[in-house]
Design a protein around this motif. Structure first.
Motif, short mmCIF file in Angstrom:
data_model
loop_
_atom_site.label_atom_id
_atom_site.label_comp_id
_atom_site.label_asym_id
_atom_site.label_seq_id
_atom_site.Cartn_x
_atom_site.Cartn_y
_atom_site.Cartn_z
N HIS A 27 -30.75 -52.85 39.00
CA HIS A 27 -30.47 -53.94 40.43
C HIS A 27 -30.67 -55.17 38.64
CE1 HIS A 27 -30.15 -58.18 41.45
NE2 HIS A 27 -29.74 -57.60 42.36
N TYR A 29 -32.53 -57.84 37.84
CA TYR A 29 -33.04 -58.00 38.11
C TYR A 29 -34.28 -57.44 37.78
CZ TYR A 29 -31.29 -61.52 41.40
OH TYR A 29 -30.60 -62.39 42.89
N ASP A 43 -25.21 -55.78 40.21
CA ASP A 43 -25.65 -56.36 41.17
C ASP A 43 -25.84 -55.30 42.91
OD1 ASP A 43 -22.81 -56.03 42.03
OD2 ASP A 43 -22.81 -58.18 42.15
N SER A 44 -25.59 -55.84 43.77
CA SER A 44 -26.12 -54.49 44.86
C SER A 44 -24.55 -54.47 45.70
CB SER A 44 -26.13 -55.46 46.15
OG SER A 44 -27.46 -56.81 46.18
N PHE A 66 -34.54 -51.74 49.97
CA PHE A 66 -33.32 -51.69 50.70
C PHE A 66 -32.12 -51.44 49.95
CE2 PHE A 66 -32.86 -55.74 49.63
CZ PHE A 66 -31.30 -56.01 48.75
N MET A 67 -32.04 -51.40 49.02
CA MET A 67 -30.98 -50.34 48.40
C MET A 67 -31.22 -48.71 47.89
SD MET A 67 -31.16 -53.18 44.95
CE MET A 67 -31.18 -55.41 45.05
N TYR A 115 -26.53 -59.38 56.45
CA TYR A 115 -26.20 -59.03 54.39
C TYR A 115 -27.45 -57.70 54.51
CZ TYR A 115 -27.27 -61.68 49.62
OH TYR A 115 -27.76 -61.61 48.02
N ASN A 117 -29.42 -57.25 52.28
CA ASN A 117 -30.93 -57.23 52.02
C ASN A 117 -31.44 -57.17 53.46
OD1 ASN A 117 -29.68 -58.38 49.96
ND2 ASN A 117 -31.50 -59.56 49.26
N THR A 131 -22.55 -57.77 50.76
CA THR A 131 -23.27 -58.61 49.54
C THR A 131 -23.14 -60.11 49.30
OG1 THR A 131 -21.96 -57.92 47.50
CG2 THR A 131 -23.58 -56.19 48.96
N SER A 132 -23.39 -60.48 47.97
CA SER A 132 -23.43 -61.79 47.52
C SER A 132 -22.31 -61.65 47.14
CB SER A 132 -24.58 -63.17 46.77
OG SER A 132 -24.66 -62.01 45.78
N HIS A 178 -35.71 -67.45 45.89
CA HIS A 178 -34.18 -68.41 45.63
C HIS A 178 -34.94 -69.49 46.42
CE1 HIS A 178 -32.60 -64.42 44.00
NE2 HIS A 178 -31.58 -65.53 43.95
N HIS A 201 -26.97 -68.73 42.47
CA HIS A 201 -26.65 -67.61 43.07
C HIS A 201 -27.16 -68.10 45.28
CE1 HIS A 201 -27.36 -63.99 45.76
NE2 HIS A 201 -27.17 -63.27 44.82
N GLU A 203 -28.33 -67.15 47.37
CA GLU A 203 -29.56 -67.71 47.82
C GLU A 203 -30.13 -69.04 47.75
OE1 GLU A 203 -31.74 -64.04 47.38
OE2 GLU A 203 -30.44 -63.06 48.35
N SER A 222 -22.49 -64.10 42.48
CA SER A 222 -23.15 -62.97 42.97
C SER A 222 -24.01 -63.18 41.63
CB SER A 222 -22.84 -61.98 43.15
OG SER A 222 -21.36 -61.27 42.48
N THR A 223 -24.77 -62.19 41.14
CA THR A 223 -25.12 -62.05 39.91
C THR A 223 -23.94 -61.11 39.01
OG1 THR A 223 -26.21 -59.51 40.31
CG2 THR A 223 -28.20 -61.58 41.10
P1 13P Z 1 -26.67 -59.96 44.10
O1 13P Z 1 -26.27 -58.98 45.17
O2 13P Z 1 -26.58 -60.74 44.04
O3 13P Z 1 -27.01 -59.24 42.95
O4 13P Z 1 -28.00 -60.29 45.08
C1 13P Z 1 -29.36 -59.42 45.25
C2 13P Z 1 -30.12 -60.56 45.58
O5 13P Z 1 -31.55 -59.21 45.65
C3 13P Z 1 -30.73 -61.53 44.87
O6 13P Z 1 -31.86 -61.90 45.50
#
Ligand code: 13P
Ligand code: SF4
Length: 311
Positions: A27, A29, A43-44, A66-67, A115, A117, A131-132, A178, A201, A203, A222-223
């Motif tokens: 990811h 992050y 991203d997710s 969760f991913m 979501y 997450n 997802t975002s 966030h 973002h 969130e 999203s990211t």
């Molecule tokens: P993204 O789907 O935008 O990568 O965000 C995932 C996430 O956990 C944001 O905190």
């Protein structure tokens, strides 16, 4: 770790991944040294799509639990490993399957949009995941006359109400990272850097206020959306309101541009639990295998497939 030790360990990880026919997904992050050995950083949504499509025998998921669970549901014939099984998510922990069942009972006939997450158990009670990266498209795909229960992130929910014009019934969960990025952080930066574009973002606790600014320099993304936007933009300076791990990828993809974190405190301790060493151990010792009960996986699959298809 010295640079030489780091690159030796990165070579070891790449060699183990080849030997084991494993794809490494990371990811945005994740820590830089993990991002740099991954086959795909994203991203997710992008990572879920890759988990569904990969032909590798195994997936090592450098992200939160969760991913990896989502990857297991999408690729039941593959082994999915997570380098640290305790890498959770405070947002996913904000609603349980039991709480969702009770909420649904109070809103008979409503469509449930979760979501990504969320735990597999919550996804099993869900009609559409999002997802975002595709939440707006998912809401727009649902007939206008249906009530929508949106969970678990309230800030994402409020943003979706604004951009779709739909009324949602929103679960009051939040991501502590966030939610901690406050409007005051944004205001301070906007005063200090009036020439910069602001990437936020959805969130974030400040996302709804940013929209209220009605400012064409503010972009809720999203990211992966942030990375694509920064690469394509003619602008040179960007303020980034999300977890700071993304700065590594932004610098790498657009080295000529300037990126600054709106809040240096925006660090997800769960994402940072995955280290290069744990990734190496995961591939070497074939741990930690992520499993989802078949009955839960079967019920969650439809909502996840809808997420992959839309947007
Ligand atoms: P993204 O789907 O935008 O990568 O965000 C995932 C996430 O956990 C944001 O905190
Ligand atoms: Fe969960 Fe927040 Fe970490 Fe994203 S940043 S994984 S939502 S705790």
């Amino acid at each position: 770790m010295t640079t030489a030790t780091l690159s030796r360990m990165q070579e070891e990880v790449r060699a183990l991944a080849r030997e084991r026919d494993a794809v490494i997904l990371a990811h945005n992050y994740q820590v830089p040294e993990v991002q740099d050995v991954a086959d795909l950083v994203g991203d997710s949504l992008g990572l879920s799509r890759e988990a569904a499509a990969t032909e590798a025998t195994a997936i090592v998921f450098c992200g939160v639990h969760f991913m990896a669970e989502t990857a297991t549901i999408l690729s039941p014939d593959k082994t999915v490993l997570i380098p640290d099984p305790d890498a959770g998510c405070s947002l996913a922990a904000s609603i349980t399957g039991e709480q969702l069942r009770e909420w649904k009972a109070q809103h008979p006939g409503a469509i449930v949009v979760s979501y990504v997450n969320t735990t597999a158990e919550v996804k099993a009670e869900t009609d559409y995941c999002c997802t975002s990266g595709n939440a707006k498209a998912v809401i727009e795909a649902i007939p206008e006359d249906r009530e929508i229960l949106f969970l678990p992130d309230m800030f994402l929910g409020i943003w979706l109400e604004r951009v779709t014009g739909r009324k949602l019934t929103i679960w009051m969960g939040e991501c502590h990272v966030h939610a901690g990025i406050r409007p005051a952080d944004i205001e301070r930066w906007q005063a200090e850097a009036p020439d910069a574009e602001l990437l936020v973002h959805p969130e974030c606790g400040c996302a709804s206020q940013c929209m209220a600014f009605g400012n064409e320099r503010t972009h809720i993304l999203s990211t992966e959306g942030m990375i694509n936007f920064a690469k394509a933009s003619s602008k040179n300076r960007f303020l980034v309101a999300t977890e700071t791990g993304i700065l590594h990828r932004l610098h790498k993809e657009a080295p000529e541009k300037r990126f600054e974190a709106v809040s240096e405190r925006a660090i997800c301790k769960y994402m940072k639990m995955i280290t290069l060493e744990k990734l190496r151990d995961s591939l070497r010792d074939w741990k930690h295998v992520v499993t989802v009960e078949p009955e839960i996986a079967a019920r969650a699959r439809g909502a996840i497939d809808r997420m992959i298809e839309i947007g």
